[in-house]
Write an enzyme that holds these catalytic residues in place. Structure first.
Site, PDB file in Angstrom:
ATOM      1  N   CYS A  81       2.514  -2.805  -8.894  1.00 51.79           N
ATOM      2  CA  CYS A  81       3.785  -3.488  -8.725  1.00 51.79           C
ATOM      3  C   CYS A  81       4.387  -3.719 -10.100  1.00 51.79           C
ATOM      4  O   CYS A  81       3.645  -3.892 -11.071  1.00 51.79           O
ATOM      5  CB  CYS A  81       3.569  -4.857  -8.073  1.00 51.79           C
ATOM      6  SG  CYS A  81       3.000  -4.788  -6.390  1.00 51.79           S
ATOM      7  N   CYS A 125      -5.267   0.778  -3.191  1.00 53.54           N
ATOM      8  CA  CYS A 125      -4.742   2.136  -3.055  1.00 53.54           C
ATOM      9  C   CYS A 125      -4.159   2.665  -4.353  1.00 53.54           C
ATOM     10  O   CYS A 125      -3.454   3.664  -4.356  1.00 53.54           O
ATOM     11  CB  CYS A 125      -3.704   2.179  -1.938  1.00 53.54           C
ATOM     12  SG  CYS A 125      -2.526   0.827  -1.994  1.00 53.54           S
ATOM     13  N   CYS A 164       0.867  -1.177   0.000  1.00 50.33           N
ATOM     14  CA  CYS A 164       0.000   0.000   0.000  1.00 50.33           C
ATOM     15  C   CYS A 164       0.902   1.225   0.000  1.00 50.33           C
ATOM     16  O   CYS A 164       2.098   1.109   0.272  1.00 50.33           O
ATOM     17  CB  CYS A 164      -1.012   0.004   1.139  1.00 50.33           C
ATOM     18  SG  CYS A 164      -0.366   0.190   2.790  1.00 50.33           S
TER      19      CYS A 164
END
Length: 137
Positions: free
Chosen positions: A89, A85, A11
């Site tokens: 990645c 959020c 996050c």
């Protein structure tokens, strides 16, 4: 997936949701899973309301510190879970990517963090059943 699956929780600030998720996974799966957490813009400290909410269920995350998300952390993980959020990645073949839509506990009191903590526990329990079920006797 490797013999011992590894999970990375991400996050933005690595101060609330991802810290609680990592703590739940470590607590519930023990050494059956390797656990990491990180954030794209780590905060200065773990959210005190998250620390208190986890303390209420017997898990101490007060010594944890937010960590920066690195490409290596993603490469070394079998499952990468973002926490609703908007973080992304780096994508590598063979990895599993999940996004758990969770309310942000930032700036909220412990009363507001408890339901988030409990929702994360349910999600983590489901993840454990998938990737690291209890060995049968």
């Amino acid at each position: 997936m490797s013999e011992k699956p590894s999970v990375l929780f991400v996050c933005v600030h690595n101060a609330g949701r991802s810290q609680m998720a990592a703590a739940w996974l470590s607590h519930l799966a023990g050494d059956r899973v390797e656990v990491r957490s990180a954030g794209s813009n780590p905060g200065a400290a773990v959210n005190p309301a998250a620390v208190e909410a986890m303390r209420e269920v017997g898990i101490d995350i007060s010594a944890e510190a937010p960590k920066i998300l690195t490409v290596d952390a993603v490469k070394e993980s079998d499952v990468c879970i973002t926490m609703g959020c908007g973080d992304t990645c780096p994508v590598f073949p063979g990895k599993r990517y999940l996004d758990w839509q969770l309310e942000d506990p930032a700036g909220q009191g412990v009363e507001a963090v408890r339901p988030i903590r409990d929702e994360i526990k349910v999600l983590v329990e489901g993840l454990i059943k998938e990737i690291a079920p209890e060995p049968t006797a």
